[in-house]
Design a protein around this motif. Structure first.
Motif, short mmCIF file in Angstrom:
data_model
loop_
_atom_site.label_atom_id
_atom_site.label_comp_id
_atom_site.label_asym_id
_atom_site.label_seq_id
_atom_site.Cartn_x
_atom_site.Cartn_y
_atom_site.Cartn_z
N GLU A 283 0.82 -1.21 0.00
CA GLU A 283 0.00 0.00 0.00
C GLU A 283 0.86 1.27 0.00
O GLU A 283 2.08 1.19 0.12
CB GLU A 283 -0.94 0.01 1.21
CG GLU A 283 -0.25 0.14 2.56
CD GLU A 283 0.11 -1.20 3.18
OE1 GLU A 283 0.30 -1.23 4.40
OE2 GLU A 283 0.22 -2.20 2.45
N LYS A 284 0.20 2.40 -0.14
CA LYS A 284 0.85 3.72 -0.15
C LYS A 284 1.85 3.84 -1.29
O LYS A 284 2.87 4.51 -1.17
CB LYS A 284 1.55 3.99 1.19
CG LYS A 284 0.64 3.88 2.41
CD LYS A 284 1.42 4.09 3.70
CE LYS A 284 0.52 3.90 4.92
NZ LYS A 284 1.27 4.05 6.19
N LYS A 285 1.54 3.19 -2.41
CA LYS A 285 2.49 3.11 -3.53
C LYS A 285 2.84 4.50 -4.09
O LYS A 285 4.01 4.79 -4.34
CB LYS A 285 1.91 2.23 -4.63
CG LYS A 285 2.93 1.86 -5.70
CD LYS A 285 2.29 1.07 -6.84
CE LYS A 285 1.85 -0.31 -6.42
NZ LYS A 285 0.46 -0.41 -5.99
N ALA A 286 1.83 5.34 -4.30
CA ALA A 286 2.08 6.65 -4.90
C ALA A 286 2.97 7.50 -3.99
O ALA A 286 3.94 8.12 -4.45
CB ALA A 286 0.76 7.37 -5.16
N TRP A 287 2.65 7.51 -2.71
CA TRP A 287 3.45 8.29 -1.76
C TRP A 287 4.88 7.76 -1.70
O TRP A 287 5.84 8.53 -1.70
CB TRP A 287 2.82 8.23 -0.38
CG TRP A 287 3.69 8.85 0.69
CD1 TRP A 287 4.58 8.21 1.50
CD2 TRP A 287 3.78 10.24 1.01
NE1 TRP A 287 5.22 9.11 2.32
CE2 TRP A 287 4.74 10.36 2.04
CE3 TRP A 287 3.13 11.38 0.53
CZ2 TRP A 287 5.07 11.59 2.59
CZ3 TRP A 287 3.47 12.61 1.08
CH2 TRP A 287 4.43 12.70 2.10
N ARG A 288 5.02 6.45 -1.67
CA ARG A 288 6.34 5.84 -1.58
C ARG A 288 7.17 6.11 -2.82
O ARG A 288 8.39 6.31 -2.74
CB ARG A 288 6.20 4.34 -1.33
CG ARG A 288 5.69 4.00 0.07
CD ARG A 288 5.26 2.54 0.20
NE ARG A 288 6.26 1.65 -0.34
CZ ARG A 288 6.00 0.68 -1.22
NH1 ARG A 288 4.77 0.50 -1.68
NH2 ARG A 288 6.97 -0.09 -1.66
N LEU A 289 6.52 6.12 -3.98
CA LEU A 289 7.25 6.38 -5.22
C LEU A 289 7.77 7.82 -5.25
O LEU A 289 8.91 8.07 -5.63
CB LEU A 289 6.34 6.12 -6.43
CG LEU A 289 6.99 6.30 -7.80
CD1 LEU A 289 8.20 5.39 -7.96
CD2 LEU A 289 5.98 6.04 -8.92
N VAL A 290 6.92 8.76 -4.84
CA VAL A 290 7.35 10.16 -4.77
C VAL A 290 8.51 10.30 -3.78
O VAL A 290 9.50 10.99 -4.05
CB VAL A 290 6.18 11.07 -4.36
CG1 VAL A 290 6.68 12.48 -4.07
CG2 VAL A 290 5.12 11.10 -5.46
N GLN A 291 8.39 9.64 -2.64
CA GLN A 291 9.44 9.71 -1.63
C GLN A 291 10.75 9.13 -2.17
O GLN A 291 11.83 9.67 -1.91
CB GLN A 291 9.02 8.95 -0.38
CG GLN A 291 10.06 8.99 0.74
CD GLN A 291 9.56 8.39 2.04
OE1 GLN A 291 8.39 8.53 2.39
NE2 GLN A 291 10.44 7.71 2.76
N LEU A 292 10.66 8.05 -2.92
CA LEU A 292 11.84 7.44 -3.52
C LEU A 292 12.54 8.42 -4.46
O LEU A 292 13.76 8.62 -4.38
CB LEU A 292 11.45 6.18 -4.28
CG LEU A 292 12.53 5.53 -5.16
CD1 LEU A 292 13.67 5.00 -4.29
CD2 LEU A 292 11.93 4.42 -6.01
N LEU A 293 11.77 9.04 -5.34
CA LEU A 293 12.35 9.96 -6.32
C LEU A 293 12.96 11.19 -5.65
O LEU A 293 14.05 11.63 -6.01
CB LEU A 293 11.28 10.38 -7.33
CG LEU A 293 10.70 9.24 -8.19
CD1 LEU A 293 9.59 9.76 -9.09
CD2 LEU A 293 11.78 8.56 -9.01
N VAL A 294 12.24 11.74 -4.67
CA VAL A 294 12.76 12.90 -3.94
C VAL A 294 14.06 12.54 -3.22
O VAL A 294 15.03 13.31 -3.23
CB VAL A 294 11.71 13.42 -2.92
CG1 VAL A 294 12.34 14.44 -1.98
CG2 VAL A 294 10.52 14.02 -3.65
N GLY A 295 14.08 11.37 -2.62
CA GLY A 295 15.27 10.94 -1.90
C GLY A 295 16.48 10.79 -2.81
O GLY A 295 17.59 11.22 -2.47
#
Length: 219
Positions: A23-35
């Motif tokens: 779950e929380k795929k969209a949030w996690r993907l954004v967090q990955l890219l920002v990181g």
């Protein structure tokens, strides 16, 4: 041990398929890219400070000096060797593993176009401190997204999972061993190099307490 403890919960390790199904795929993907973008930008500040590179950069430089191959090739070969170390550690790759290789260098190159070179020692020190803070924070940000780690971070997470030792202890040990090896091979060590080696473990561990996305399947 099936996961890595972050604060009050244990982050369960996941296969690449499980990472996408979680779950929380969209949030996690954004967090990955920002990181990853932030991590690459941090490298620009560290290099710009001219006060010392990371331990892994020292190792790559040392290998380059000894073998005559380019710094870039030495960096790539080091990453391949580290990935091979994942096998006995049973570390699981993911999207973050691939994007780490692709995006960090690109982000650093783009940031270098906009970050001016420091013109005084105080500015150099400022770049160094900002770079260390950014490097550790954004390292924790992309790791906390739970999409897998880059080659070198995977070495840390695998060792933490199998040994049961705290992140700061394992990361610091790895950084110091790599730093010593690079120095013995002829790599350049500066005050920033030592600071990064000593600060990475403790700061990443603290930041992970707040950046790791908690999932329903975690302990």
């Amino acid at each position: 041990m099936t996961g890595v403890k972050h604060g009050r919960f244990v982050a369960r390790r996941m296969t690449a398929v499980e990472q996408f199904r979680a779950e929380k795929k969209a949030w996690r993907l954004v967090q990955l890219l920002v990181g990853l973008v932030g991590y690459g930008t941090a490298l620009t500040f560290l290099v710009g400070s001219a006060l010392g590179a990371s331990a892994w950069a020292v190792l790559a430089e040392g290998l380059s000096v000894r073998s005559g191959i380019s710094f870039g090739l030495a960096t790539s070969l080091t990453a391949v060797v580290v990935l091979l170390c994942w096998i006995p550690l049973r570390e699981l790759p993911g999207l973050g593993t691939v994007l780490n290789v692709v995006m960090v260098g690109a982000a650093a190159d783009v940031a270098a176009l906009f970050v001016p070179a420091p013109t005084s020692l105080p500015q150099q020190v400022g770049y160094l401190l900002l770079g260390v803070l950014m490097l550790t924070f954004f390292d924790a940000v992309y790791l906390g997204a739970r999409f897998g780690s880059g080659p070198r971070d995977g070495l840390m997470t695998g060792a933490v999972r199998l040994s049961g030792k705290p992140i700061w202890m394992v990361r610091t040990a790895i950084e110091l061993v790599v730093l010593a090896a690079g120095w013995l091979l002829g790599g350049t060590v500066g005050v920033g190099t030592v600071l990064i080696a000593l600060a990475m473990g403790p700061l990443v561990q603290q930041f992970l307490r707040f950046t790791t996305v908690r999932l329903k399947s975690d302990g």
